[in-house]
Design a protein around this motif. Sequence first.
Motif: not given
Length: 112
Positions: A4, A9, A12-13, A16, A42, A101, A104-105, A108
């Motif tokens: 990340i 990112a 958000w990852y 959220n 996470r 978001m 790419d996140v 994932l």
Amino acid sequence: MPTIYGICAATWYYFNTPPSAMTEYQAAQLAGILPFPATVARDVNGGIRATPEILREANERVPWLIAGLGGWESAVATIGIHDSASDHASTGDASNGCSTMPKDVAKLLAGE
């Protein structure tokens, strides 16, 4: 463990949420895990999953260090930052904003 890059990112990852809505607790957790990327994950429900030692670093030592520097505003001013993410919340819809978001996140998270 995915790679990340950047605060947008990461918030958000792990949480959220955009950086402009991140709590001081969440910011301390992100700062505390920086030295340990390979041992952090996470949590399924969001948040950070790590060893008790890493979480102690994030939850106790980082806030203590920041307080010793005079608070987060003084700490980030040492590297030339004089505003906060919430100061830029209204620009989040710009092409380089972070109010939604990153794709790419989202990819994932969909794979988890």
